[in-house]
Design an enzyme around this catalytic site. Structure first.
Site, PDB file in Angstrom:
ATOM      1  N   HIS A   1       6.576  -1.597   3.228  1.00 30.51           N
ATOM      2  CA  HIS A   1       6.388  -3.012   3.555  1.00 30.51           C
ATOM      3  C   HIS A   1       5.557  -3.693   2.484  1.00 30.51           C
ATOM      4  CE1 HIS A   1       3.218  -0.611   5.463  1.00 30.51           C
ATOM      5  NE2 HIS A   1       2.399  -1.623   5.257  1.00 30.51           N
TER       6      HIS A   1
ATOM      7  N   ASN B   1       0.850  -1.197   0.000  1.00 31.87           N
ATOM      8  CA  ASN B   1       0.000   0.000   0.000  1.00 31.87           C
ATOM      9  C   ASN B   1       0.882   1.242   0.000  1.00 31.87           C
ATOM     10  OD1 ASN B   1      -2.525  -1.378   0.204  1.00 31.87           O
ATOM     11  ND2 ASN B   1      -2.053  -1.811   2.340  1.00 31.87           N
TER      12      ASN B   1
ATOM     13  N   HIS C   1       3.035  -6.972   2.099  1.00 32.11           N
ATOM     14  CA  HIS C   1       2.258  -8.014   2.767  1.00 32.11           C
ATOM     15  C   HIS C   1       2.364  -9.278   1.911  1.00 32.11           C
ATOM     16  CE1 HIS C   1      -0.300  -5.086   5.203  1.00 32.11           C
ATOM     17  NE2 HIS C   1       0.163  -4.286   4.265  1.00 32.11           N
TER      18      HIS C   1
HETATM   19  P1  5GP Z   1      -0.588  -0.935   5.876  1.00 32.39           P
HETATM   20  O1  5GP Z   1      -2.033  -0.592   6.037  1.00 32.39           O
HETATM   21  O2  5GP Z   1       0.318   0.205   6.297  1.00 32.39           O
HETATM   22  O3  5GP Z   1      -0.265  -1.451   4.505  1.00 32.39           O
HETATM   23  O4  5GP Z   1      -0.311  -2.158   6.834  1.00 32.39           O
HETATM   24  C1  5GP Z   1       0.227  -2.061   8.106  1.00 32.39           C
HETATM   25  C2  5GP Z   1       0.181  -3.441   8.733  1.00 32.39           C
HETATM   26  O5  5GP Z   1       0.995  -3.434   9.888  1.00 32.39           O
HETATM   27  C3  5GP Z   1      -1.213  -3.882   9.164  1.00 32.39           C
HETATM   28  O6  5GP Z   1      -1.558  -5.100   8.496  1.00 32.39           O
HETATM   29  C4  5GP Z   1      -1.081  -4.064  10.687  1.00 32.39           C
HETATM   30  O7  5GP Z   1      -1.816  -5.160  11.188  1.00 32.39           O
HETATM   31  C5  5GP Z   1       0.413  -4.257  10.866  1.00 32.39           C
HETATM   32  N1  5GP Z   1       0.924  -3.792  12.157  1.00 32.39           N
HETATM   33  C6  5GP Z   1       0.660  -2.592  12.754  1.00 32.39           C
HETATM   34  N2  5GP Z   1       1.325  -2.492  13.919  1.00 32.39           N
HETATM   35  C7  5GP Z   1       2.035  -3.645  14.052  1.00 32.39           C
HETATM   36  C8  5GP Z   1       2.929  -4.135  15.072  1.00 32.39           C
HETATM   37  O8  5GP Z   1       3.212  -3.485  16.090  1.00 32.39           O
HETATM   38  N3  5GP Z   1       3.464  -5.362  14.878  1.00 32.39           N
HETATM   39  C9  5GP Z   1       3.180  -6.109  13.765  1.00 32.39           C
HETATM   40  N4  5GP Z   1       3.769  -7.308  13.666  1.00 32.39           N
HETATM   41  N5  5GP Z   1       2.359  -5.681  12.789  1.00 32.39           N
HETATM   42  C10 5GP Z   1       1.777  -4.460  12.940  1.00 32.39           C
END
Ligand code: 5GP
Length: 120
Positions: free
Chosen positions: A104, A91, A106
């Protein structure tokens, strides 16, 4: 978007917040997502500071890009997704609802993920 060195993934990289590590190489760290959206949901992050895919694509060295891309492939292999299939998602920015401003990818799999869904 500017890089905030106190974002949650920067803190994980510094060891200030724990994570469940899946794989690591010189350029990337992979760990379990804290809120999994599929039976396998692993996040792969570069070890250096990049906000998003756009930033990484523009500024990372060839070695970092290769190391990161290989880490994504290794994660899929380690978690046994090569045969069954998986989805990678990155994203970028507000429209994609990027929450954490450290690049990052996924890696999602472990069951049939269905068609790609976007909100209308
Ligand atoms: P985004 O929406 O930025 O693409 O995804 C961020 C991801 O980071 C989400 O899927 C969320 O669950 C994950 N996430 C957020 N905080 C933490 C954390 O403290 N530890 C881990 N392992 N994942 C996290």
């Amino acid at each position: 978007m500017t890089y905030d060195s106190d974002n949650i993934f920067a803190r994980i990289l510094r060891g200030e917040i724990p994570c469940t590590r899946v794989y690591e190489n010189e350029y990337a760290l992979a760990f379990e997502d804290i809120n999994p959206l599929a039976p396998v949901h692993v996040l792969v992050i570069p070890k250096a500071a990049y906000v998003s895919h756009a930033d990484f694509a523009a500024r990372a060295s060839d070695a970092e890009i290769a190391g990161f891309t290989r880490a994504v492939g290794e994660v899929a292999k380690i978690r046994g997704l090569d045969e069954t299939g998986y989805r990678t998602v990155a994203n970028h920015g507000a429209d994609a609802r990027q929450d954490v401003l450290h690049y990052h990818v996924h890696v999602l799999g472990g069951h049939n993920l269905g068609v790609m869904i976007t909100a209308r």
